[in-house]
Write a protein that holds these residues in place. Sequence first.
Motif, PDB file in Angstrom:
ATOM      1  N   GLN A 151      -2.575   8.015  -0.570  1.00  0.00           N
ATOM      2  CA  GLN A 151      -3.340   8.499   0.595  1.00  0.00           C
ATOM      3  C   GLN A 151      -4.677   7.777   0.705  1.00  0.00           C
ATOM      4  O   GLN A 151      -5.164   7.500   1.785  1.00  0.00           O
ATOM      5  CB  GLN A 151      -3.617  10.013   0.502  1.00  0.00           C
ATOM      6  CG  GLN A 151      -2.390  10.909   0.547  1.00  0.00           C
ATOM      7  CD  GLN A 151      -1.558  10.733   1.802  1.00  0.00           C
ATOM      8  OE1 GLN A 151      -1.988  10.087   2.762  1.00  0.00           O
ATOM      9  NE2 GLN A 151      -0.364  11.270   1.810  1.00  0.00           N
ATOM     10  N   LYS A 152      -5.237   7.439  -0.432  1.00  0.00           N
ATOM     11  CA  LYS A 152      -6.555   6.805  -0.441  1.00  0.00           C
ATOM     12  C   LYS A 152      -6.470   5.313  -0.107  1.00  0.00           C
ATOM     13  O   LYS A 152      -7.295   4.793   0.635  1.00  0.00           O
ATOM     14  CB  LYS A 152      -7.173   7.014  -1.825  1.00  0.00           C
ATOM     15  CG  LYS A 152      -8.635   6.696  -1.913  1.00  0.00           C
ATOM     16  CD  LYS A 152      -9.218   7.328  -3.170  1.00  0.00           C
ATOM     17  CE  LYS A 152     -10.608   6.802  -3.439  1.00  0.00           C
ATOM     18  NZ  LYS A 152     -11.066   7.136  -4.792  1.00  0.00           N
ATOM     19  N   TYR A 153      -5.466   4.621  -0.640  1.00  0.00           N
ATOM     20  CA  TYR A 153      -5.441   3.147  -0.526  1.00  0.00           C
ATOM     21  C   TYR A 153      -4.318   2.596   0.349  1.00  0.00           C
ATOM     22  O   TYR A 153      -4.317   1.417   0.670  1.00  0.00           O
ATOM     23  CB  TYR A 153      -5.364   2.517  -1.916  1.00  0.00           C
ATOM     24  CG  TYR A 153      -6.571   2.828  -2.781  1.00  0.00           C
ATOM     25  CD1 TYR A 153      -7.776   2.164  -2.578  1.00  0.00           C
ATOM     26  CD2 TYR A 153      -6.511   3.781  -3.794  1.00  0.00           C
ATOM     27  CE1 TYR A 153      -8.879   2.438  -3.371  1.00  0.00           C
ATOM     28  CE2 TYR A 153      -7.608   4.070  -4.588  1.00  0.00           C
ATOM     29  CZ  TYR A 153      -8.792   3.396  -4.376  1.00  0.00           C
ATOM     30  OH  TYR A 153      -9.882   3.671  -5.159  1.00  0.00           O
ATOM     31  N   ARG A 154      -3.322   3.436   0.649  1.00  0.00           N
ATOM     32  CA  ARG A 154      -2.238   3.022   1.567  1.00  0.00           C
ATOM     33  C   ARG A 154      -1.513   1.757   1.157  1.00  0.00           C
ATOM     34  O   ARG A 154      -1.380   0.824   1.968  1.00  0.00           O
ATOM     35  CB  ARG A 154      -2.799   2.816   2.983  1.00  0.00           C
ATOM     36  CG  ARG A 154      -3.573   3.968   3.491  1.00  0.00           C
ATOM     37  CD  ARG A 154      -2.671   4.847   4.244  1.00  0.00           C
ATOM     38  NE  ARG A 154      -3.190   6.190   4.291  1.00  0.00           N
ATOM     39  CZ  ARG A 154      -2.644   7.163   4.957  1.00  0.00           C
ATOM     40  NH1 ARG A 154      -1.553   6.953   5.637  1.00  0.00           N
ATOM     41  NH2 ARG A 154      -3.161   8.359   4.950  1.00  0.00           N
ATOM     42  N   CYS A 155      -1.142   1.661  -0.070  1.00  0.00           N
ATOM     43  CA  CYS A 155      -0.364   0.488  -0.507  1.00  0.00           C
ATOM     44  C   CYS A 155       0.608   0.940  -1.591  1.00  0.00           C
ATOM     45  O   CYS A 155       0.603   2.103  -1.984  1.00  0.00           O
ATOM     46  CB  CYS A 155      -1.314  -0.588  -1.037  1.00  0.00           C
ATOM     47  SG  CYS A 155      -2.204  -0.074  -2.500  1.00  0.00           S
ATOM     48  N   CYS A 156       1.431   0.015  -2.048  1.00  0.00           N
ATOM     49  CA  CYS A 156       2.390   0.356  -3.111  1.00  0.00           C
ATOM     50  C   CYS A 156       1.644   0.765  -4.386  1.00  0.00           C
ATOM     51  O   CYS A 156       0.627   0.153  -4.736  1.00  0.00           O
ATOM     52  CB  CYS A 156       3.279  -0.842  -3.441  1.00  0.00           C
ATOM     53  SG  CYS A 156       4.404  -1.302  -2.113  1.00  0.00           S
ATOM     54  N   VAL A 157       2.167   1.786  -5.046  1.00  0.00           N
ATOM     55  CA  VAL A 157       1.561   2.264  -6.295  1.00  0.00           C
ATOM     56  C   VAL A 157       2.673   2.362  -7.351  1.00  0.00           C
ATOM     57  O   VAL A 157       3.736   2.923  -7.072  1.00  0.00           O
ATOM     58  CB  VAL A 157       0.937   3.676  -6.117  1.00  0.00           C
ATOM     59  CG1 VAL A 157       0.220   4.113  -7.394  1.00  0.00           C
ATOM     60  CG2 VAL A 157      -0.011   3.729  -4.924  1.00  0.00           C
ATOM     61  N   VAL A 158       2.431   1.795  -8.525  1.00  0.00           N
ATOM     62  CA  VAL A 158       3.394   1.959  -9.624  1.00  0.00           C
ATOM     63  C   VAL A 158       2.714   2.755 -10.735  1.00  0.00           C
ATOM     64  O   VAL A 158       1.512   2.628 -10.941  1.00  0.00           O
ATOM     65  CB  VAL A 158       3.885   0.602 -10.192  1.00  0.00           C
ATOM     66  CG1 VAL A 158       4.525  -0.235  -9.114  1.00  0.00           C
ATOM     67  CG2 VAL A 158       2.748  -0.189 -10.850  1.00  0.00           C
ATOM     68  N   ALA A 159       3.500   3.583 -11.417  1.00  0.00           N
ATOM     69  CA  ALA A 159       2.933   4.358 -12.526  1.00  0.00           C
ATOM     70  C   ALA A 159       3.006   3.517 -13.794  1.00  0.00           C
ATOM     71  O   ALA A 159       4.002   2.833 -14.035  1.00  0.00           O
ATOM     72  CB  ALA A 159       3.709   5.652 -12.712  1.00  0.00           C
ATOM     73  N   ILE A 160       1.940   3.552 -14.571  1.00  0.00           N
ATOM     74  CA  ILE A 160       1.927   2.797 -15.838  1.00  0.00           C
ATOM     75  C   ILE A 160       1.495   3.693 -16.991  1.00  0.00           C
ATOM     76  O   ILE A 160       0.857   4.730 -16.784  1.00  0.00           O
ATOM     77  CB  ILE A 160       0.973   1.583 -15.782  1.00  0.00           C
ATOM     78  CG1 ILE A 160      -0.420   2.012 -15.278  1.00  0.00           C
ATOM     79  CG2 ILE A 160       1.540   0.460 -14.941  1.00  0.00           C
ATOM     80  CD1 ILE A 160      -1.486   0.964 -15.509  1.00  0.00           C
ATOM     81  N   GLU A 161       1.859   3.240 -18.179  1.00  0.00           N
ATOM     82  CA  GLU A 161       1.373   3.911 -19.386  1.00  0.00           C
ATOM     83  C   GLU A 161       1.169   2.863 -20.470  1.00  0.00           C
ATOM     84  O   GLU A 161       1.825   1.826 -20.460  1.00  0.00           O
ATOM     85  CB  GLU A 161       2.355   5.025 -19.773  1.00  0.00           C
ATOM     86  CG  GLU A 161       3.147   4.825 -20.963  1.00  0.00           C
ATOM     87  CD  GLU A 161       4.111   5.967 -21.275  1.00  0.00           C
ATOM     88  OE1 GLU A 161       3.856   7.139 -20.959  1.00  0.00           O
ATOM     89  OE2 GLU A 161       5.148   5.658 -21.863  1.00  0.00           O
ATOM     90  N   GLU A 162       0.239   3.142 -21.356  1.00  0.00           N
ATOM     91  CA  GLU A 162       0.038   2.225 -22.481  1.00  0.00           C
ATOM     92  C   GLU A 162       1.168   2.411 -23.469  1.00  0.00           C
ATOM     93  O   GLU A 162       1.493   3.547 -23.821  1.00  0.00           O
ATOM     94  CB  GLU A 162      -1.287   2.541 -23.180  1.00  0.00           C
ATOM     95  CG  GLU A 162      -2.478   1.963 -22.464  1.00  0.00           C
ATOM     96  CD  GLU A 162      -3.759   2.147 -23.266  1.00  0.00           C
ATOM     97  OE1 GLU A 162      -3.755   1.785 -24.468  1.00  0.00           O
ATOM     98  OE2 GLU A 162      -4.731   2.639 -22.695  1.00  0.00           O
ATOM     99  N   VAL A 163       1.769   1.294 -23.885  1.00  0.00           N
ATOM    100  CA  VAL A 163       2.835   1.388 -24.896  1.00  0.00           C
ATOM    101  C   VAL A 163       2.431   0.514 -26.089  1.00  0.00           C
ATOM    102  O   VAL A 163       1.618  -0.397 -25.933  1.00  0.00           O
ATOM    103  CB  VAL A 163       4.206   0.923 -24.328  1.00  0.00           C
ATOM    104  CG1 VAL A 163       4.663   1.816 -23.202  1.00  0.00           C
ATOM    105  CG2 VAL A 163       4.166  -0.546 -23.892  1.00  0.00           C
ATOM    106  N   PRO A 164       3.000   0.787 -27.271  1.00  0.00           N
ATOM    107  CA  PRO A 164       2.698  -0.074 -28.413  1.00  0.00           C
ATOM    108  C   PRO A 164       3.054  -1.526 -28.083  1.00  0.00           C
ATOM    109  O   PRO A 164       4.050  -1.778 -27.383  1.00  0.00           O
ATOM    110  CB  PRO A 164       3.615   0.466 -29.521  1.00  0.00           C
ATOM    111  CG  PRO A 164       3.955   1.850 -29.102  1.00  0.00           C
ATOM    112  CD  PRO A 164       3.918   1.881 -27.618  1.00  0.00           C
ATOM    113  N   HIS A 165       2.243  -2.446 -28.560  1.00  0.00           N
ATOM    114  CA  HIS A 165       2.388  -3.851 -28.184  1.00  0.00           C
ATOM    115  C   HIS A 165       3.791  -4.407 -28.459  1.00  0.00           C
ATOM    116  O   HIS A 165       4.329  -5.194 -27.685  1.00  0.00           O
ATOM    117  CB  HIS A 165       1.319  -4.694 -28.890  1.00  0.00           C
ATOM    118  CG  HIS A 165       0.881  -5.839 -28.046  1.00  0.00           C
ATOM    119  ND1 HIS A 165       0.035  -5.686 -26.961  1.00  0.00           N
ATOM    120  CD2 HIS A 165       1.236  -7.130 -28.078  1.00  0.00           C
ATOM    121  CE1 HIS A 165      -0.126  -6.854 -26.376  1.00  0.00           C
ATOM    122  NE2 HIS A 165       0.592  -7.748 -27.024  1.00  0.00           N
TER     123      HIS A 165
END
Length: 278
Positions: A151-165
């Motif tokens: 709603q704020k940026y009006r573009c594609c959004v992907v969810a991310i999370e930090e994972v062990p390297h």
Amino acid sequence: MTTIRKCLFPAAGYGTRFLPATKSMPKEMLPVVDKPLIQYGVEEAMEAGMCNIGIVTGRGKRALADHFDVSYELEHQISGSSKEGLLKDIRRILDGCTFSYTRQSEMKGLGHAILTGESLVGNEPFGVVLADDLCVGEGDGVLTQMARIYQKYRCCVVAIEEVPHDEVEKYGVIAGSELEDGVYVVSDMVEKPQPDDAPSNLAIIGRYILTPDIFDVIRNTPPGRNGEIQITDALQIQAERNMVLAYRFKGRRFDCGSVHGFVEATNYFYERWKETQD
Ligand code: UTP
């Protein structure tokens, strides 16, 4: 404010990591305690206001459509008994959501599965849920959090999370600059990189909000890793033309596509389930 009304569930994969359990049963129907995986995802979409559910299925996935339908015989059988309450959640879903299905006849990758869903989505922004990533939001559900970013940026959004390297090679990985707390403008995306080639340890998980121009981008994306049309490759092209954001969601994700993550989720939800039994 445009609400996102539609949510696509690519569910055509074979689920080979769960064979033989998934030989004749869709992976998305594996139960975590008392609910199939896909129902958790649909509940999350519904909470975010995405009540038009589109499911991309394949051969042997009829149980999915049967699950999101009334079962007259069963309901008649348990009507008036204490067991009626067990169907409360699924009834609420059936009352609040619509379900449409389309088939991906060849497994040509997640990007291709999403493109197959174009006829269900049309020309509007939409959510994507990979039901084998089971998410528990902190406060709001993960899709609700992502819809706010959209709603704020009006573009594609992907969810991310930090994972062990050393686990980055299981994921699409992003590079980006932080725009606000937990929100990154994506500058690069790599599908399943070797740890040494990974631009970061910020891994994309199975939640997306996409704008409908992504369909044309996918159509023009050549097959990538494993000869499959990768949504990561399409989003990389999108990021070069428009803005793509990566959002570090607040909450927890269980990788229920793997036996390890599935058992972890089962233990977690079993503890929650026990609390409701007292
Ligand atoms: P996965 O990589 O987890 O593949 O797909 P899979 O077939 O489900 O499971 P394994 O690896 O064989 O055990 C990620 C998501 O993308 C969907 C899958 O259904 C899953 O939700 N998908 C993938 C499709 O719908 N079509 C495809 O061609 C590929």
